[in-house]
Design a protein around this motif. Structure first.
Motif: not given
Lengths: 377, 395
Positions: B35-40, B206-214
């Motif tokens: 369950r590691d973070h996957l990079t782009k 979850d402490g991640e940055h996946d979502a954004n405002e545009v």
């Protein structure tokens, strides 16, 4: 992978579904419940006429050799009608014992009578003070003269008051064994009650009942193996019946939501009720999937079969409870009156959970087997 | 009726299994298991391996690189991918804009975008939701005003997943507000490097940055980037949200999680973490969850089989999204329960690899938290129930 019925199965489904819809409406059922038998001889004769009472028996015994899918089709249709006739007791339970354990001679003596609707047999196995779904018994059968003498007391015997013959489980020196016992034999006492689900149920007392040597089914000590197999088939049949009862309950409830007016609108326009109706639909479809799984598992190897059938029974225990309770709640007060179908479906669903191991019993069996999926999957 | 796959389907399963065994890089497999973070770059690398095999965009039409697979084959492929711990490709490329371009794109748009989308030479993000338009998506307000050969965009999108990685966005914009709210919406493609676009991160629970405002401030988009017709974007969006039902319940993923749970059950019983009573209770919970998973799996297979006959309305299909997401959430909930107090410590924020043995402990709770999103995005489960009540029950 194929979930379609073949042409013969489609025809069977059409025939039995139409029979139930046209000849066994709620009023007919109510009338049957008030007769001395508590069920309809006429409806049962109708099932015989269509050949349904012969369905699972082998062709050489005068049956049609129907398998799990055919049984699923019939039981679902009977479930839709909440039929209280002794189909499950006689054809599925007692018939199952005959198919899996009885000699050709015994089958030849009994099966034609069952197929014609003339003979009512039932299984007498459960006892007070033992685990509720178990292969154990305290009733004894001791060798005496040329036959056996049976002593004991059986509870929850479905249609016991109408049976001409009981299949009784009893302990012999070799373990659990099964015996044919004539209802008219000396020392047999039947105390009948009406089941809350409408199905007659009885207590059977056996006091020094003598049966002949050829009353034994299979060999002594084979009772456990035979019953284990029969119970799995019968569980699959109950799962299918529950799907029929759930489908009927769901349809009646959705109709009611569309027609019942309160606050000047149909109550089905309220989102709180819509979402709950959708949950009922989801429970129905999950259960239907499991009825198919159970029916198709009957010929799998023993381990896979029992996992799948326990999973199916556990699922419908939960789904049946949700659908039954929600249907009553959404109907409001009419749902708890005896004059309305939904309450009766709720009661039958409750009985089905209780029979042949409830949800907790089957979950416990799955725990013992370490789950639904075999370890390799 | 029968449950078994045909010999051809079984052979196909073996072919997929063999391919995945050979082609899936070990480091990616380990990352998925831990369950590691996957990079782009991880996602792109795997997508290109699949694409080289012709299996990156299997449900696209054959002429655009898809496979003429049966519904059963699609089901098998998806399940094998999950069981092999293979990453999923970019859903925005593969499941969303790709099929939309195949159906609504002009020949020029198809030439320009399809091949690079399949290979993730461009990374797409989805500009649908707005602060005032979530479940009520059609009330979106970000405007696209025609100015010569361009539209000029002003307004704001939100919850834009992976916008920080994206090269392009597909989105819905209001070109006309005079009629019904579903009318006057236009589906546009835009280059994220266009001047006037600002991407601002949203940190999730979850402490991640996946979502954004545009944010869009006079962003100029060429008219040739309209998909379908101006003002008919709602039809395009409905097609996008309604496609791909063979995998909607994500049974394979839940099965993979189940096998993790079973492994943890044994391990935590053996090392003394779980008392006998806890083991008993866990075993009961796992049995419950497996029963429901089996029922869901069979329901999915019924839909797969029905789709092979042309599909159509099917009561079983409608439950898959709702029950499938509930199942995925239940699995992560159980793993988080197992992690217990040891799972309080969050994984390192620099995305250092999780410990191969104990990495699951720190990953458990964040994963549980983030999976709450699956019953919200793509039409919340409540919206799904509204749709089922209307279309299936006639309420």
């Amino acid at each position: 992978m194929d979930f379609d019925l073949n042409d013969e199965q489609k025809m069977l489904q059409e025939t039995v579904t139409r029979f139930v819809a046209e000849t066994y409406d709620f009023q007919k059922r109510e009338h049957a419940l008030r007769t001395p038998d508590g069920w309809s001889r006429e409806a049962y004769a109708g099932l015989a006429e269509m050949g349904l009472l012969a369905l699972p028996f082998a062709e050489e015994d005068g049956g049609f050799g129907g398998g799990g899918v055919e049984m699923m089709i019939v039981m679902e249709a009977l479930g839709r009608g909440l039929m209280v006739e002794p189909y499950f007791a006689t054809v599925v339970l007692a018939g199952g014992v005959l198919r899996h354990g009885a000699s050709a001679q015994q089958r030849g003596d009994i099966v034609p009578g069952i197929a014609a609707g003339e003979r009512i047999l039932t299984l007498a196995h459960g006892e007070k003070g033992l685990p509720r779904h178990t292969l154990a018994a305290r009733t004894t059968a001791s060798a005496s003269g040329d036959g056996w003498t049976l002593d004991g007391r059986k509870i929850a015997v479905l249609h016991g008051q109408s049976a001409d013959t009981f299949i009784v489980s009893a302990i012999t020196g070799e373990g659990l064994s099964l015996f044919l016992v004539d209802a008219a034999a000396a020392g047999v006492t039947v105390e009948g009650k009406r089941g809350y689900d409408g199905v007659p149920v009885a207590t059977l007392a056996l006091s020094g009942v003598n049966v002949p040597k050829d009353a034994l089914i299979g060999a002594t000590g084979q009772g456990e193996g035979i019953l284990a197999r029969v119970f799995e088939e019968a569980t699959a049949a109950l799962v299918a019946e529950s799907v029929g009862a759930m489908a009927e309950t769901f349809d009646v409830t959705v109709d009611y939501l569309k027609t019942r007016q309160q606050f000047g609108v149909a109550i089905g326009s309220f989102q709180a009720l819509q979402h709950r109706a959708v949950e009922m639909l989801m429970q129905l479809e999950l259960s239907r999937s499991m009825a198919i799984l159970a029916a198709l598992s009957l010929d799998s190897d023993a381990d896979q079969r029992s996992r799948n059938i326990s999973a199916a029974k556990a699922q419908i225990g939960k789904s049946g409870r949700i659908i039954g309770q929600e249907a009553v709640q959404m109907h409001g007060a009419i749902g708890i009156t005896a004059e309305y179908k939904v309450g009766h479906a709720f009661k039958r669903l409750t009985a089905i959970d209780a029979l042949l191991g409830d949800r907790d019993w089957h979950l416990a069996r799955l725990v013992e087997k370490r789950g639904v999926y075999p370890a390799s999957a | 009726m029968k449950l078994d796959f045909t010999p051809e389907e079984t052979a196909f399963r073996d072919e997929v299994r063999t391919f995945l065994k050979e082609a899936l890089p070990e480091d990616l497999r380990r990352k998925m298991i831990n369950r590691d973070h996957l990079t782009k770059e991880d996602t792109v690398r795997w997508q290109r391996i699949l694409n080289a095999r012709g299996w990156a965009v299997t449900h696209w039409p054959v002429e655009y690189g898809g496979q003429a697979w049966t519904p059963a084959q699609r089901y098998i492929f998806q399940e094998e991918m999950a069981l092999a711990h293979a990453p999923e490709g970019s859903p925005f490329n593969v499941n969303m804009i790709g099929p939309v371009l195949c159906k609504f794109g002009t020949p020029a748009q198809k030439d320009r975008f399809l091949a690079v989308t399949a290979n993730i030479d461009i990374w797409w993000c989805q500009g649908f939701s707005e602060p005032g338009a979530g479940s009520d998506l059609a009330s979106l307000k970000t405007t696209a005003v025609r100015d010569g050969d361009h539209y000029v965009l002003n307004g704001q999108k939100i919850w834009t997943t992976q916008a920080q990685h994206a090269d392009w966005m597909f989105g819905l914009f209001r070109t006309d507000s005079s009629g019904k709210k579903q009318q006057g919406i236009t589906f546009l493609l835009l280059d994220m490097k266009t001047p006037g676009i600002t991407v601002r991160p949203i940190e999730t629970i979850d402490g991640e940055h996946d979502a954004n405002e545009v944010f869009f401030d006079d962003v100029r988009v060429p008219v040739e980037n309209v998909i379908g017709e101006e003002g008919r974007g709602w039809d395009v969006a409905k097609h996008l949200l309604g496609s791909e039902r063979s995998g909607i319940a994500r049974i394979g993923l839940s099965k993979e999680r189940l096998s993790q749970l079973r492994a943890l059950e044994s391990r935590l019983a053996a090392d003394g973490t779980l008392t006998d009573e806890e083991q008993r209770r866990l075993a009961h919970k796992l049995a419950e969850v497996e029963v429901e998973l089996r029922a869901l799996e069979l329901t999915q297979l019924r839909v797969v089989a029905a789709d092979a006959h042309g599909g159509g309305a099917n009561a079983a299909a409608s439950i898959l999204k709702v029950k499938g997401t509930e199942m995925q959430q239940r699995m992560t909930e159980l793993v988080a329960e197992l992690a217990g107090p040891a799972g309080l410590a969050m994984p390192d924020h620099d995305h250092a690899p999780n410990d191969p043995d104990d990495g699951w402990i720190g990953a458990a709770a964040p994963f549980y938290f983030t999976m709450r999103k699956v019953s919200i995005f793509g039409g919340s489960n409540e919206v799904q129930k509204n749709i089922i009540a209307k279309t299936m029950l006639g309420l």
